[in-house]
Design a protein around this motif. Structure first.
Motif, PDB file in Angstrom:
ATOM      1  N   LEU A 291      -4.321   7.280  -2.599  1.00 14.99           N
ATOM      2  CA  LEU A 291      -5.070   6.591  -1.827  1.00 14.99           C
ATOM      3  C   LEU A 291      -6.272   5.390  -2.973  1.00 14.99           C
ATOM      4  N   ASP A 292      -6.232   5.547  -3.935  1.00 15.04           N
ATOM      5  CA  ASP A 292      -6.650   4.832  -4.782  1.00 15.04           C
ATOM      6  C   ASP A 292      -5.818   3.664  -5.193  1.00 15.04           C
ATOM      7  N   ALA A 293      -4.163   3.931  -5.590  1.00 13.89           N
ATOM      8  CA  ALA A 293      -3.184   3.544  -5.676  1.00 13.89           C
ATOM      9  C   ALA A 293      -2.291   2.437  -4.757  1.00 13.89           C
ATOM     10  N   ALA A 294      -2.569   2.841  -3.487  1.00 10.17           N
ATOM     11  CA  ALA A 294      -2.433   2.068  -2.029  1.00 10.17           C
ATOM     12  C   ALA A 294      -3.504   1.141  -2.437  1.00 10.17           C
TER      13      ALA A 294
ATOM     14  N   ALA B 160       1.043  -1.488   0.051  1.00  5.49           N
ATOM     15  CA  ALA B 160       0.388  -0.564   0.275  1.00  5.49           C
ATOM     16  C   ALA B 160       0.750   1.109  -0.189  1.00  5.49           C
ATOM     17  N   PHE B 161       1.994   1.247   1.196  1.00  6.63           N
ATOM     18  CA  PHE B 161       2.608   2.431   1.007  1.00  6.63           C
ATOM     19  C   PHE B 161       3.452   2.196   0.056  1.00  6.63           C
ATOM     20  N   ARG B 162       4.050   1.880  -0.848  1.00  5.22           N
ATOM     21  CA  ARG B 162       4.937   1.438  -1.892  1.00  5.22           C
ATOM     22  C   ARG B 162       4.681   1.887  -3.355  1.00  5.22           C
ATOM     23  N   ARG B 163       2.899   1.832  -3.462  1.00  4.04           N
ATOM     24  CA  ARG B 163       2.279   1.966  -4.444  1.00  4.04           C
ATOM     25  C   ARG B 163       1.839   3.331  -4.489  1.00  4.04           C
TER      26      ARG B 163
ATOM     27  N   ALA C 299     -11.067   5.736   0.400  1.00  3.55           N
ATOM     28  CA  ALA C 299     -10.644   6.034  -0.587  1.00  3.55           C
ATOM     29  C   ALA C 299     -11.261   6.447  -1.456  1.00  3.55           C
ATOM     30  N   ALA C 300     -12.641   5.849  -1.532  1.00  5.44           N
ATOM     31  CA  ALA C 300     -13.493   6.387  -2.176  1.00  5.44           C
ATOM     32  C   ALA C 300     -14.230   8.117  -1.655  1.00  5.44           C
TER      33      ALA C 300
END
Length: 210
Positions: free
Chosen positions: A108-111, A85-88, A136-137
């Motif tokens: 947040l969406d990427a995480a 999550a954090f890396r993305r 995220a939404a």
């Protein structure tokens, strides 16, 4: 939001995880292997040291160091999932020195996408996704509606907390808790609970910086 805000976020997350370590472990004892709080506390303590040593200059770099450290230091499923999550999120932020609300929404969406890819979980499976997805939404919706930083981050934290609470009535369909079948009902998912704590820390750190 610049790197100092993101460093403050991770420091606040480490503090609240440490404060709630025993509670998270108790949640995990009911439906898992009773180490979630202990593992996350150890991981975030290591993250603080890694950030101090690396001195990352951008928000993305702060999150990338956080993710890499959690992957290397935290056992069980939570290390790889939070690490992803954090890396993305860090990759989504790129080399930007200052992150605006749309940029944070994309992170947040990427995480969330990274967690779902690695864990193959969706909303309703009684996992951290049940806190992260609505958060995220909610953030994206608030940003699209022109909300202030404070209101957008509050909506995110509130959605994560509500999502975590909603896992109490769910039957686990993923992870170790799924082995319990119907007996997993009635217990809050520890991953969703810790996700809510971490996103609450983001709200608090960002507001403190204003």
């Amino acid at each position: 939001m610049q790197a100092d805000v993101f460093r403050a976020w991770i420091a606040a997350a480490a503090a609240v995880i440490e404060d709630q370590r025993d509670h998270l472990t108790q949640l995990d004892a009911a439906i898992g292997d009773a180490d979630h709080g202990i593992n996350l506390s150890r991981g975030f303590t290591a993250v603080l040291g890694a950030i101090e040593a690396a001195d990352p200059a951008t928000p993305g770099a702060v999150l990338t160091v956080t993710g890499a450290t959690l992957i290397s230091k935290v056992g069980g499923a939570s290390g790889p999932l939070y690490g992803m999550a954090f890396r993305r999120a860090g990759k989504a932020l790129g080399d930007a020195a200052d992150v605006d609300l749309p940029g944070l929404a994309a992170a947040l969406d990427a995480a969330l996408a990274g967690v779902q890819q690695l864990g193959a979980a969706r909303e309703g499976d009684k996992t951290m996704v049940d806190a992260l997805a609505p958060a995220a939404a909610a953030f994206s919706k608030a940003v699209a509606e022109g909300a202030s930083d404070a209101d957008a981050l509050a909506a995110t934290a509130d959605a994560a907390r509500a999502g975590a609470t909603a896992t109490i009535s769910m039957q686990a369909l993923k992870g170790r808790a799924s082995y319990l079948g119907p007996r997993s009902v009635g217990h809050e998912d520890p991953g969703a609970a810790s996700t809510a704590l971490i996103l609450g820390a983001l709200r608090d750190a960002a507001l403190a910086a204003q």
